[in-house]
Motif scaffolding. Structure first.
Motif: not given
Length: 141
Positions: A5-16, A90-105
């Motif tokens: 949870p710490v990694l999820i929240k801290s990485s989302f704080a960068i993306v947010e 769902f796998p396609a959505v997951g791949a796009s979500l991870l790519a998006t989060l990686a891009h903005f983080a």
């Protein structure tokens, strides 16, 4: 894979701070890599982008509140059944979500541990939503 949870929240704080750009990038990535799913969405995506952003925020906010999170995900799964979504999307959505989060983080913040934790979170999201989606489709037939 474990959820940190710490990694999820801290990485989302960068993306947010990127807000609506995150949702726009997500859909661009999804449709570019999976053009067959485009027909499941309205022509104009502004409302959908707002809903995606709200869902991501709710996911992070309720990450450690299992009962609330499961309820949210089950509701999302049932609603997606009505939109024509299928478990195989769902796998396609997951791949796009991870790519998006990686891009903005960014490279520095998007470590292998962060990616592993988000992958585990998405596994819970897709599993819970897929079960609710399937149950909704079965009860409708």
């Amino acid at each position: 894979m474990t959820i940190n949870p710490v990694l999820i929240k801290s990485s989302f704080a960068i993306v947010e701070p990127h807000g609506a750009d995150v949702a726009g990038y997500f859909y661009q990535h999804l449709f570019e890599h999976n053009p067959g799913v485009r027909s499941l969405f309205a022509e104009h995506l502004s409302d959908q982008q707002d809903r995606l952003w709200a869902a991501l925020g709710a996911l992070v906010t309720h990450l450690e509140d299992t009962e609330t999170l499961v309820g949210i995900l089950q509701d999302l799964g049932r609603r997606h059944a009505a939109y024509g979504a299928l478990p195989e999307h769902f796998p396609a959505v997951g791949a796009s979500l991870l790519a998006t989060l990686a891009h903005f983080a960014g490279e520095e913040a998007w470590t292998p541990e962060v990616e592993e934790s988000w992958t585990a979170v998405y596994g819970v999201v897709s599993g819970t939503m897929s079960e609710a989606l399937t149950a909704a489709k079965n009860s409708a037939s």
